[in-house]
Design a protein around this motif. Sequence first.
Motif, PDB file in Angstrom:
ATOM      1  N   ALA A 380       0.819  -1.356  -0.122  1.00  0.00           N
ATOM      2  CA  ALA A 380       0.005  -0.018   0.067  1.00  0.00           C
ATOM      3  C   ALA A 380       0.919   1.168  -0.169  1.00  0.00           C
ATOM      4  N   LYS A 381       1.808   1.276   0.823  1.00  0.00           N
ATOM      5  CA  LYS A 381       2.901   2.587   0.791  1.00  0.00           C
ATOM      6  C   LYS A 381       3.470   2.537  -0.416  1.00  0.00           C
ATOM      7  N   ALA A 382       3.891   1.524  -1.072  1.00  0.00           N
ATOM      8  CA  ALA A 382       4.677   1.756  -2.252  1.00  0.00           C
ATOM      9  C   ALA A 382       3.679   2.066  -3.557  1.00  0.00           C
ATOM     10  N   TRP A 383       2.572   1.731  -3.717  1.00  0.00           N
ATOM     11  CA  TRP A 383       1.445   2.230  -4.507  1.00  0.00           C
ATOM     12  C   TRP A 383       1.296   3.625  -4.064  1.00  0.00           C
ATOM     13  N   GLU A 384       1.383   4.284  -2.993  1.00  0.00           N
ATOM     14  CA  GLU A 384       1.325   5.812  -2.704  1.00  0.00           C
ATOM     15  C   GLU A 384       2.301   6.282  -3.396  1.00  0.00           C
ATOM     16  N   LEU A 385       3.640   5.845  -3.523  1.00  0.00           N
ATOM     17  CA  LEU A 385       4.697   6.576  -4.049  1.00  0.00           C
ATOM     18  C   LEU A 385       4.557   6.482  -5.670  1.00  0.00           C
ATOM     19  N   ILE A 386       4.372   5.160  -6.077  1.00  0.00           N
ATOM     20  CA  ILE A 386       4.246   5.049  -7.590  1.00  0.00           C
ATOM     21  C   ILE A 386       3.226   5.880  -8.095  1.00  0.00           C
ATOM     22  N   ASN A 387       1.760   5.981  -7.343  1.00  0.00           N
ATOM     23  CA  ASN A 387       0.870   7.249  -7.848  1.00  0.00           C
ATOM     24  C   ASN A 387       1.287   8.477  -7.988  1.00  0.00           C
ATOM     25  N   LYS A 388       2.210   8.809  -7.097  1.00  0.00           N
ATOM     26  CA  LYS A 388       2.832  10.440  -6.986  1.00  0.00           C
ATOM     27  C   LYS A 388       3.894  10.509  -8.247  1.00  0.00           C
ATOM     28  N   ILE A 389       4.384   9.556  -8.570  1.00  0.00           N
ATOM     29  CA  ILE A 389       5.457   9.655  -9.792  1.00  0.00           C
ATOM     30  C   ILE A 389       4.574   9.433 -10.991  1.00  0.00           C
ATOM     31  N   ASP A 390       3.568   8.574 -11.045  1.00  0.00           N
ATOM     32  CA  ASP A 390       2.502   8.651 -12.427  1.00  0.00           C
ATOM     33  C   ASP A 390       1.974  10.347 -12.729  1.00  0.00           C
ATOM     34  N   VAL A 391       1.777  10.861 -11.387  1.00  0.00           N
ATOM     35  CA  VAL A 391       1.237  12.043 -11.538  1.00  0.00           C
ATOM     36  C   VAL A 391       2.235  13.126 -12.018  1.00  0.00           C
ATOM     37  N   MET A 392       3.559  12.959 -11.892  1.00  0.00           N
ATOM     38  CA  MET A 392       4.451  13.801 -12.381  1.00  0.00           C
ATOM     39  C   MET A 392       5.045  13.448 -13.930  1.00  0.00           C
ATOM     40  N   GLY A 393       4.486  12.351 -14.204  1.00  0.00           N
ATOM     41  CA  GLY A 393       4.713  12.011 -15.792  1.00  0.00           C
ATOM     42  C   GLY A 393       5.348  10.604 -15.780  1.00  0.00           C
ATOM     43  N   GLY A 394       5.713  10.088 -14.845  1.00  0.00           N
ATOM     44  CA  GLY A 394       6.422   8.834 -14.668  1.00  0.00           C
ATOM     45  C   GLY A 394       8.007   8.956 -14.167  1.00  0.00           C
ATOM     46  N   ALA A 395       8.500   7.741 -14.334  1.00  0.00           N
ATOM     47  CA  ALA A 395      10.049   7.773 -13.590  1.00  0.00           C
ATOM     48  C   ALA A 395      10.696   8.653 -13.928  1.00  0.00           C
ATOM     49  N   VAL A 396      10.867   8.978 -15.437  1.00  0.00           N
ATOM     50  CA  VAL A 396      11.961   9.754 -15.962  1.00  0.00           C
ATOM     51  C   VAL A 396      11.803  11.286 -15.569  1.00  0.00           C
ATOM     52  N   SER A 397      10.491  11.711 -15.607  1.00  0.00           N
ATOM     53  CA  SER A 397      10.081  13.121 -15.151  1.00  0.00           C
ATOM     54  C   SER A 397      10.382  13.165 -13.888  1.00  0.00           C
ATOM     55  N   ALA A 398      10.129  12.016 -13.126  1.00  0.00           N
ATOM     56  CA  ALA A 398      10.179  12.304 -11.396  1.00  0.00           C
ATOM     57  C   ALA A 398      11.778  12.468 -11.015  1.00  0.00           C
ATOM     58  N   ILE A 399      12.733  11.656 -11.864  1.00  0.00           N
ATOM     59  CA  ILE A 399      14.108  11.752 -11.787  1.00  0.00           C
ATOM     60  C   ILE A 399      14.481  13.270 -12.154  1.00  0.00           C
ATOM     61  N   GLU A 400      14.093  13.787 -13.373  1.00  0.00           N
ATOM     62  CA  GLU A 400      14.458  14.899 -14.006  1.00  0.00           C
ATOM     63  C   GLU A 400      13.966  16.151 -12.979  1.00  0.00           C
ATOM     64  N   GLN A 401      13.026  15.941 -12.223  1.00  0.00           N
ATOM     65  CA  GLN A 401      12.643  17.019 -11.320  1.00  0.00           C
ATOM     66  C   GLN A 401      13.179  16.939 -10.013  1.00  0.00           C
ATOM     67  N   GLY A 402      14.091  15.771  -9.722  1.00  0.00           N
ATOM     68  CA  GLY A 402      14.790  15.497  -8.475  1.00  0.00           C
ATOM     69  C   GLY A 402      13.867  14.845  -7.491  1.00  0.00           C
ATOM     70  N   PHE A 403      12.546  14.556  -7.637  1.00  0.00           N
ATOM     71  CA  PHE A 403      11.759  14.127  -6.658  1.00  0.00           C
ATOM     72  C   PHE A 403      12.361  12.543  -6.057  1.00  0.00           C
ATOM     73  N   VAL A 404      12.713  11.835  -6.888  1.00  0.00           N
ATOM     74  CA  VAL A 404      13.368  10.774  -6.278  1.00  0.00           C
ATOM     75  C   VAL A 404      14.671  10.852  -5.542  1.00  0.00           C
TER      76      VAL A 404
END
Length: 515
Positions: A380-404
């Motif tokens: 459940a906690k992992a899905w919460e994080l993945i859903n946040k990343i999806d809202v940002m446009g996926g893993a590449v975007s999340a990394i480019e934005q420095g979130f991860v």
Amino acid sequence: MEKTIQTDSGIVIDPLYTQPVPMEERPGVFPFTRGIHATMYRDKLWTMRQYAGFSTAEASNERYHYLLSQGVMGLSVAFDLPTQIGYDSDHAMSEGEVGKVGVAIDSLEDMERLFKGITLEQISTSMTINATGFILLALYIALAKKQGADLKKISGTIQNDILKEYAARGTFIYPPKPSMRIITDIFAYCSKEVPKWNTISISGYHIREAGANAVQELAFTLANGKAYLKAAIDAGLDINVFAKRLSFFFNAHNHLFEEVAKFRAARRMWAKITADLGATDPKAQMLRFHTQTGGSTLTAQQPQNNIVRVAIQTLAATLGGTQSLHTNGYDEALSLPTEEAARIALRTQQIVGYESGIADTVDPLAGSFYVEALTNEVEAKAWELINKIDVMGGAVSAIEQGFVQDEIARSAYKYQQEIENNEKIIIGVNKFTAADQVTPEVFRIDDSIRVIQAERLKSLRERRNNEAVKASLLRIREAALGTDNLMPPVIEAVENLCTLGEIADVLREIWGEYK
């Protein structure tokens, strides 16, 4: 007031678990929570690999033969930093690093030395290499061809996971988009030419080593996996074909039960992700993974304590259903492992596999009120994080934005604060310390390795057909500027004795370096 106990991921642990969790699932059946095979280790133990590579190819080859004689079932190659970031050993940027954290590989001749006396068709080889993974794969394929191997039979894995390099580790060369193009070219090439090869090992290991907790390791790894799936689908590849050769690489830490829950949740989550993206073949929905015990958990203080830590982590990985495992040497907080430390690490796996009884039944902890509840909470906690990343446009975007990166940094800081405040106990570090520290023998690599490699490169460049080299490098350039698959010209180039640095530089000129 009752004490609150929680895992490093912030999951509160109840003093007693009394409610059963519905368990209609069977191993070997979607969503594979209990394991990807119906019988798991009853028929065949996990593959026991020992990660090794240092100094020259000859020195590493000697260690491989030793490990094979001691019972390893597959090889796992560590490369030095210049090899990882596309520099030949005689490049100015390589000074002080040649052969230090892995083996130096500059050309096909080095690859031949590395695997001398080893038949590639008969062994499974894992190569921990990312930015230059396509070149090392080309070298491996070229050597297999020289040995007369059937490429349809050679098996192994290249890590080839560039997204986690941007997020956690740093051995990237090119920007994300061209790097993703290289990866999808590898998927496409291997699905036809080397069908038993695992084309990517999507790595949570280094994310955890950088300071992530168990939930973050799981979420960020699966988010990266999802990005690779989408990139391959966008490139026109069939998920039911290429997803069968995707594998994962996870860390095993000391919290036995949270780690087991993480591995069980990972399988269930990946099955859902692949199905949602159109996978219908069960083999394309299965999460297969390699595990390595946690390097960052090893202590330089009282290093023999690490033998116990590694044993606990071995139990976590195997109770969690890993497909292969590397166990760290007890001295690795101080240096590369000595031969004795490597042997004890391997024996740890063998004792767990052959003497503990955990291989006798599938998913031994299934049905535990605690483990089932913890599996659900980690998921459940992992899905919460993945859903946040999806809202940002996926893993590449999340990394480019420095979130991860920010999330990992916060977790690492919190963990270190807890140790310094004695809220988290590390035996031998902040409790039960010893005044008389005993330091074991340390394994050192001599700087003369660079001289040896430089002389070999000089000789190679004088002996080879340099016209063929120029033509090969031009073909790589043309493929990179166009849409042709990069793997065939790169394989041709290494067969013509182009060096790793020369090939990497062609693409540096076109795509630049990512800063």
